[in-house]
Design an enzyme around this catalytic site. Structure first.
Site, PDB file in Angstrom:
ATOM      1  N   LYS A  40      36.953  42.543  41.671  1.00 31.60           N
ATOM      2  CA  LYS A  40      37.427  43.806  41.099  1.00 31.60           C
ATOM      3  C   LYS A  40      36.286  44.523  40.378  1.00 31.60           C
ATOM      4  CE  LYS A  40      42.175  42.156  40.836  1.00 31.60           C
ATOM      5  NZ  LYS A  40      43.306  41.612  40.060  1.00 31.60           N
ATOM      6  N   GLN A  88      44.536  39.541  34.130  1.00 33.68           N
ATOM      7  CA  GLN A  88      44.648  38.741  35.348  1.00 33.68           C
ATOM      8  C   GLN A  88      45.652  37.609  35.148  1.00 33.68           C
ATOM      9  OE1 GLN A  88      43.215  39.596  38.206  1.00 33.68           O
ATOM     10  NE2 GLN A  88      43.936  37.832  39.365  1.00 33.68           N
ATOM     11  N   ASP A 129      48.021  47.927  37.258  1.00 37.36           N
ATOM     12  CA  ASP A 129      48.603  46.892  38.118  1.00 37.36           C
ATOM     13  C   ASP A 129      50.023  47.270  38.528  1.00 37.36           C
ATOM     14  OD1 ASP A 129      47.147  44.663  38.942  1.00 37.36           O
ATOM     15  OD2 ASP A 129      47.275  43.686  36.976  1.00 37.36           O
TER      16      ASP A 129
HETATM   17  N1  GUN Z   1      47.101  37.575  40.071  1.00 38.97           N
HETATM   18  C1  GUN Z   1      47.280  37.622  41.419  1.00 38.97           C
HETATM   19  N2  GUN Z   1      47.348  38.903  41.840  1.00 38.97           N
HETATM   20  C2  GUN Z   1      47.202  39.675  40.751  1.00 38.97           C
HETATM   21  C3  GUN Z   1      47.161  41.088  40.565  1.00 38.97           C
HETATM   22  O1  GUN Z   1      47.304  41.903  41.491  1.00 38.97           O
HETATM   23  N3  GUN Z   1      46.990  41.496  39.279  1.00 38.97           N
HETATM   24  C4  GUN Z   1      46.862  40.633  38.230  1.00 38.97           C
HETATM   25  N4  GUN Z   1      46.720  41.120  37.019  1.00 38.97           N
HETATM   26  N5  GUN Z   1      46.888  39.316  38.384  1.00 38.97           N
HETATM   27  C5  GUN Z   1      47.059  38.847  39.644  1.00 38.97           C
END
Ligand code: GUN
Length: 289
Positions: free
Chosen positions: A52, A96, A119
């Site tokens: 990311k 995350q 998100d």
């Molecule tokens: N863990 C797995 N996929 C995601 C996501 O798209 N966002 C976040 N914050 N955590 C995750």
């Protein structure tokens, strides 16, 4: 079979985003800024967050990574969320998941300001999505919509089976594909760990979205000839022949399905890169509020 190449598509969309950032910069506008909070040392989470941050750099976004050890207190995480909510320079941020067991994920999610929830996980954004109002769409389902849309895969009137009911993927995916819209208008069946006669459902699917987290669980006998397969799974399985000791496989037995289906996302290089791109698109939108 058509390989639904999420990696190539993500590079194309990142190029589009980069051009938008260049235009913003030339006009003296605000450069989009994404912050990510990473707790502990879950190896998969570290890889995802690194991707990311790296993708932000690629398109010219500003990014901030906030790391804390696994034994961080809940109140410290809530303080960080509060600070990011209030920081005028940060357009959007993510925490995350998964978080360590001693931290209440729901409490953290509820503390995130919906305006910065790129998100799309907070109740306001999930609610708006469900009502068909403008909102930040959850990154993985939104990435899948982009894959379907940009590959001209018709969803209207189709039988879609979503395997998995997580808040992050299965639940929002089933809502988005059944909504009035394009892509959408599908007849959606959501299956999960308690579903009886699973294969009877999956064999009806024109489009199968597998997000169950079980390595190569979907086998050829479970799918219809010519189906479109979207594989959300990213599972590590031991593999002594690899230097790192494991390989990544999806929730679908890719080799077993290749000769039977019409299109399929690979793992890696399918849904994963599109998830990151969705997050970038939401962050750009947040910066333009
Ligand atoms: N863990 C797995 N996929 C995601 C996501 O798209 N966002 C976040 N914050 N955590 C995750």
């Amino acid at each position: 079979m058509q390989v639904l190449d999420g990696k190539a598509l993500s590079e194309q969309i990142k190029e589009e985003l980069k051009q938008e950032v260049d235009t913003i910069r030339l006009a003296g506008g605000k450069i989009p800024h994404l912050a990510a909070v990473l707790v502990g040392d879950n190896p998969a989470s570290q890889v995802y967050v690194r991707n990311k941050v790296r993708s932000c750099e690629q398109v010219g976004f500003q990014s901030t990574l906030i790391r804390r050890p696994a034994d961080v207190s809940q109140s410290e995480i809530l303080d960080i969320v509060k600070r990011l909510n209030e920081d005028p320079d940060v357009d959007g941020f993510i925490v995350q998941l998964p978080l360590p067991d001693h931290i209440d994920e729901d409490a953290v999610n509820l503390a995130i300001s919906p305006e910065k929830d790129v998100d799309g996980f907070t109740p306001i954004n999930i609610g708006k999505m469900t009502l068909g109002l403008p909102s930040y769409l959850p990154a993985t389902p939104n990435g899948i919509l982009e894959i379907l849309h940009r590959n001209n895969i018709e969803t209207s009137g189709k039988e879609v089976v979503v395997l998995g009911r997580s808040n992050i993927v299965g639940k929002p995916m089933s809502i988005l594909l059944s909504r009035k819209g394009q892509p959408g208008n599908a007849t959606v069946t959501m299956c999960h760990s308690r579903t009886k006669n699973l294969a009877e459902h999956t064999r009806r699917a024109d489009i199968l979205v597998a997000a169950i987290g079980i390595p190569e669980m979907v086998t050829a006998d479970m799918v219809k000839d010519g189906a479109v397969i979207i594989d959300v799974g990213i599972n590590r399985v031991e593999d002594a022949s690899r230097k790192r000791g494991y390989r990544l496989v999806g929730d679908v037995d890719y080799a077993g399905l290749e000769d039977k289906v019409s299109a399929m996302t690979p793992v890696p290089g399918g849904v994963g890169p599109m998830t990151v791109v969705s997050l970038l698109m939401n962050t750009l939108k947040a910066s333009q509020r």
